[in-house]
Design a protein around this motif. Structure first.
Motif, PDB file in Angstrom:
ATOM      1  N   THR A 116     -15.698   6.529  31.602  1.00  0.00           N
ATOM      2  CA  THR A 116     -14.939   5.793  32.617  1.00  0.00           C
ATOM      3  C   THR A 116     -15.921   4.945  33.423  1.00  0.00           C
ATOM      4  OG1 THR A 116     -15.129   7.448  34.389  1.00  0.00           O
ATOM      5  CG2 THR A 116     -13.316   7.733  32.813  1.00  0.00           C
ATOM      6  N   SER A 117     -15.403   3.882  34.024  1.00  0.00           N
ATOM      7  CA  SER A 117     -16.264   3.000  34.822  1.00  0.00           C
ATOM      8  C   SER A 117     -16.801   3.725  36.051  1.00  0.00           C
ATOM      9  CB  SER A 117     -15.494   1.746  35.240  1.00  0.00           C
ATOM     10  OG  SER A 117     -14.315   2.091  35.964  1.00  0.00           O
ATOM     11  N   GLU A 118     -16.008   4.634  36.610  1.00  0.00           N
ATOM     12  CA  GLU A 118     -16.463   5.395  37.783  1.00  0.00           C
ATOM     13  C   GLU A 118     -17.641   6.288  37.418  1.00  0.00           C
ATOM     14  OE1 GLU A 118     -14.806   8.618  41.087  1.00  0.00           O
ATOM     15  OE2 GLU A 118     -13.504   7.945  39.467  1.00  0.00           O
ATOM     16  N   ARG A 119     -17.541   6.996  36.292  1.00  0.00           N
ATOM     17  CA  ARG A 119     -18.624   7.878  35.864  1.00  0.00           C
ATOM     18  C   ARG A 119     -19.873   7.088  35.465  1.00  0.00           C
ATOM     19  NH1 ARG A 119     -15.000  11.996  32.148  1.00  0.00           N
ATOM     20  NH2 ARG A 119     -14.364  13.418  33.821  1.00  0.00           N
ATOM     21  N   SER A 162     -11.419  13.824  33.254  1.00  0.00           N
ATOM     22  CA  SER A 162     -10.964  12.438  33.163  1.00  0.00           C
ATOM     23  C   SER A 162      -9.451  12.360  33.305  1.00  0.00           C
ATOM     24  CB  SER A 162     -11.409  11.812  31.834  1.00  0.00           C
ATOM     25  OG  SER A 162     -10.977  12.594  30.734  1.00  0.00           O
ATOM     26  N   GLY A 165      -8.440  11.980  36.798  1.00  0.00           N
ATOM     27  CA  GLY A 165      -8.603  10.603  37.266  1.00  0.00           C
ATOM     28  C   GLY A 165      -7.500   9.692  36.768  1.00  0.00           C
ATOM     29  N   TYR A 166      -7.122   9.846  35.492  1.00  0.00           N
ATOM     30  CA  TYR A 166      -6.074   8.992  34.929  1.00  0.00           C
ATOM     31  C   TYR A 166      -4.741   9.204  35.644  1.00  0.00           C
ATOM     32  CZ  TYR A 166      -9.351   8.560  30.979  1.00  0.00           C
ATOM     33  OH  TYR A 166     -10.452   8.340  30.196  1.00  0.00           O
ATOM     34  N   SER A 169      -4.754   7.972  39.342  1.00  0.00           N
ATOM     35  CA  SER A 169      -4.830   6.526  39.521  1.00  0.00           C
ATOM     36  C   SER A 169      -3.492   5.826  39.328  1.00  0.00           C
ATOM     37  CB  SER A 169      -5.865   5.924  38.562  1.00  0.00           C
ATOM     38  OG  SER A 169      -5.450   6.078  37.215  1.00  0.00           O
ATOM     39  N   ARG A 224      -4.048   7.419  28.048  1.00  0.00           N
ATOM     40  CA  ARG A 224      -5.150   6.537  27.639  1.00  0.00           C
ATOM     41  C   ARG A 224      -5.808   7.048  26.360  1.00  0.00           C
ATOM     42  NH1 ARG A 224      -9.319   4.701  32.221  1.00  0.00           N
ATOM     43  NH2 ARG A 224      -7.280   4.301  33.148  1.00  0.00           N
ATOM     44  N   GLN A 226      -9.328   7.641  24.852  1.00  0.00           N
ATOM     45  CA  GLN A 226     -10.598   7.921  25.526  1.00  0.00           C
ATOM     46  C   GLN A 226     -11.715   8.196  24.532  1.00  0.00           C
ATOM     47  OE1 GLN A 226     -10.882  10.942  28.888  1.00  0.00           O
ATOM     48  NE2 GLN A 226     -11.926  12.090  27.268  1.00  0.00           N
TER      49      GLN A 226
END
Length: 274
Positions: A116-119, A162, A165-166, A169, A224, A226
């Motif tokens: 993920t972009s955050e990680r 993850s 987070g999905y 969000s 998603r 992943q």
């Protein structure tokens, strides 16, 4: 001896003692963490400390002998073998796996870590070695077809995962999201009726469905696709490059496909991973 000389001697003595203490503290602190960064340092130490999940079948489990096993663990050991060092396997959980890496308690994560972009602001990801679909699943009787239904339907997620987070969000404000310390407790919450649904990847859900056919669990909402990658610290550029090369190599030799076939029942190509 003059007062000035006595003071000077005392300062010198103190400085030496302070320096010795500081060196001792640094050495003892370093001894408790996996501080190696370069390939040469790892080979000199003759081991690499690898964080893995053991509650995430088929990627990470505890086998009948009480030892870590699964696709991630076999991949971790193969990586260490190719590096020419011993693999020290350290179990982690979703919530602490990145902090363990950042604090140098481990050298690398092979722990089903979704990209993920955050990680990516916390760790450096390699190319993916697996891919999974993350969904929200529930027994057939549960009325759940769109994310807005989470206002009335409770869903379990593993804290730090993850899927947490999905779901967070895209879920509406006030959605019934219940967080648990690990995938096992989150799964158990759905199986026992503590919550209505579970956010998880389809591979793990297949195992859950096979063991609990009476619940008639079905995938309700696709969140998603992943990619799962190995992760290193943000400054471990050399190690990162080596692991990428290692992953390319075992993909070409068929060793990565063999691991997928053994643990997932399908090769990478059959899974549509890449």
């Amino acid at each position: 001896m003059s007062a000035i000389l006595r003071i000077s001697a005392a300062i010198t003595k103190f400085s030496r003692a302070a320096t010795a203490f500081l060196v001792f503290a640094l050495l003892t602190t370093a001894a408790g963490v996996a501080s190696a960064q370069t390939i040469a340092e790892l080979q000199a130490r003759k081991k690499i400390v690898i964080g893995v999940l053991v509650d995430f079948p088929p990627f990470g489990i505890m086998n009948t002998e009480g030892k870590p096993d699964g696709l991630d663990i076999e991949l971790a050991k193969l990586m260490a073998k190719n590096l020419g060092v011993e693999a020290e396997i350290m179990p982690v959980v979703n919530a602490n796996r990145i902090p363990f890496l950042q604090s140098k308690r481990i050298d690398v994560l092979v722990a089903s870590l979704g990209v993920t972009s955050e990680r990516a602001r916390q760790v450096m990801f390699t190319i993916p070695y697996a891919a999974v679909d993350v969904v929200i699943a529930a027994p057939k009787k549960v009325q759940l077809s769109k994310i807005e239904d989470l206002m009335n339907v409770s869903v379990a997620v593993a804290r730090g995962s993850s899927q947490e987070g999905y779901v967070s969000s895209i879920a509406p404000k006030g959605a019934k999201i219940q967080r648990f310390d690990g995938d096992g407790p989150a799964t158990q919450a759905m199986l026992t009726g503590q919550v209505d649904a579970l956010a998880q990847n389809t591979l793990m859900l297949k195992s859950i469905k096979d063991v609990n056919p009476g619940l008639d669990i079905e995938n309700k909402i696709v969140l998603r696709r992943q990619g799962n990658s190995i992760a290193v610290r943000l400054d471990a550029f050399e190690l990162h490059q080596w692991i990428n090369t290692f992953l390319y190599q075992i993909r070409m030799t068929g060793e990565l496909d063999a691991l997928h076939k053994k643990w997932l029942g399908e090769t990478l190509g059959e899974l549509g991973a890449f």
